[in-house]
Motif scaffolding. Structure first.
Motif, mmCIF file in Angstrom:
data_model
loop_
_atom_site.group_PDB
_atom_site.id
_atom_site.type_symbol
_atom_site.label_atom_id
_atom_site.label_comp_id
_atom_site.label_asym_id
_atom_site.label_seq_id
_atom_site.Cartn_x
_atom_site.Cartn_y
_atom_site.Cartn_z
ATOM 1 N N LEU A 48 -9.769 30.892 21.377
ATOM 2 C CA LEU A 48 -10.946 30.046 21.558
ATOM 3 C C LEU A 48 -11.841 30.595 22.661
ATOM 4 O O LEU A 48 -11.373 31.320 23.543
ATOM 5 N N THR B 158 -14.958 26.559 26.137
ATOM 6 C CA THR B 158 -14.294 25.555 25.300
ATOM 7 C C THR B 158 -12.878 25.302 25.791
ATOM 8 O O THR B 158 -12.415 24.151 25.855
ATOM 9 N N LEU C 161 -11.306 21.754 27.021
ATOM 10 C CA LEU C 161 -10.169 21.159 26.312
ATOM 11 C C LEU C 161 -8.975 20.944 27.229
ATOM 12 O O LEU C 161 -8.331 19.881 27.192
ATOM 13 N N LEU D 182 -21.432 22.868 27.813
ATOM 14 C CA LEU D 182 -21.363 22.984 26.349
ATOM 15 C C LEU D 182 -22.507 22.231 25.688
ATOM 16 O O LEU D 182 -23.109 22.714 24.720
ATOM 17 N N LEU E 97 -21.111 21.602 21.641
ATOM 18 C CA LEU E 97 -20.050 20.596 21.739
ATOM 19 C C LEU E 97 -19.117 20.632 20.531
ATOM 20 O O LEU E 97 -17.947 20.252 20.622
ATOM 21 N N SER F 275 -17.687 23.041 19.343
ATOM 22 C CA SER F 275 -16.578 23.978 19.543
ATOM 23 C C SER F 275 -15.309 23.269 20.011
ATOM 24 O O SER F 275 -14.211 23.831 19.899
ATOM 25 N N LEU F 276 -15.455 22.041 20.535
ATOM 26 C CA LEU F 276 -14.279 21.290 20.967
ATOM 27 C C LEU F 276 -13.360 20.950 19.795
ATOM 28 O O LEU F 276 -12.178 20.669 19.996
#
Length: 291
Positions: A30, A34, A38, A202, A208, A210-211
């Motif tokens: 990832l 991100t 996370l 982000l 966003l 990509s979360l």
């Protein structure tokens, strides 16, 4: 130095070694920003429940400034850490983290008024030299020149040196903050602050979505979150009870030793004389600090 303080320091060291391994596995899957979002967001529920159960919500005057500075430096460090692993080989970047106890020892003198004995200073030197020996052994005959020139040539190495500097500064700031708040509460503040900054960045990039990448590696994210949250809280308790430079040196010594074992068992890396000698030097350095 109490036995309980030493136990906390060694527990934190083992936890960070596992955390490094988990983050290495995530970095290939990832984007860096991100991952920062996370990992920190995922830890918030656990830390919040922990803080509520402990009932440690009291914050004394003087907490806000070191806490906010630590949040900002932790954000920079986390982003640079993941990006460094993506840009350059692990054998070049990770050894630079052994600069952290050196930076911490130097910064602690003006910021905290802490002093290290000549023996403790030599112990730090052995830990750093031992980690260097591991790295040089991996690179071969011209490894010394390559390692010393790494910062000038490798973008990832430059970022990892920045990580070491930031983490050494955050350790000192955390120690100041812990004079005014409980470890679990400070851990919650750090994670919430870094998560807020990461999500804001982000959002500013329109990324966003990509979360949702958490669905690709849910178990790995969960394990990383749990390991990071618990380990940070244990480390905060450790640096509340003993000198920052000692905690950080133990962490780097144990981490490098476990990395050698995992390299052999998980990645089939050769166990060379240089690597064994490097680990021995690190263990000797830690022993000098604790005697």
């Amino acid at each position: 130095m109490s036995a309980s303080a030493l136990a906390l320091a060694f527990a934190a060291a083992g936890g960070w070694a596992l955390y490094d391994l988990l983050r290495k596995l995530l970095a290939d899957r990832l984007p860096a920003l991100t991952l920062v979002a996370l990992v920190t967001l995922g830890a918030l529920p656990l830390l919040a429940v922990w803080a509520v159960a402990a009932g440690q919500w009291r914050v004394a005057p003087g907490y806000l400034q070191p806490a906010l500075l630590s949040v900002l430096l932790n954000m920079v460090a986390n982003l640079a850490y993941f990006r460094a692993l993506q840009l350059s080989p692990v054998s070049i970047t990770l050894p630079l983290l052994t600069l952290t106890p050196v930076f911490a020892a130097l910064l602690a003198v003006p910021l905290l008024g802490e002093r290290l004995t000549a023996r403790a200073g030599f112990g730090i030197f052995l830990v750093v030299a031992g980690a260097g020996a591991l790295h040089l052994g991996r690179l071969g005959g011209r490894g010394a020149r390559r390692w010393l020139a790494g910062l000038a040539r490798e973008r990832g190495s430059q970022l990892m040196a920045l990580v070491a500097l930031c983490w050494s500064a955050t350790l000192l700031l955390d120690k100041v903050a812990l004079r005014h708040a409980a470890p679990v509460l400070h851990a919650l503040v750090l994670h919430a602050g870094v998560a807020a900054v990461a999500v804001a960045l982000l959002a500013g990039r329109g990324a966003l979505g990509s979360l949702a990448g958490v669905r690709r590696v849910p178990l790995l994210i969960a394990a990383t979150v749990l390991c990071g949250a618990v380990t940070l809280t244990v480390q905060l308790a450790a640096i509340r009870a003993m000198e920052v430079a000692l905690v950080e040196t133990i962490k780097r010594g144990i981490g490098a030793s476990l990395a050698l074992v995992w390299g052999r068992l998980l990645f089939s890396e050769p166990l060379t004389a240089a690597k064994v000698g490097g680990v021995a030097a690190m263990i000797a350095g830690v022993a000098l600090l604790l005697v």
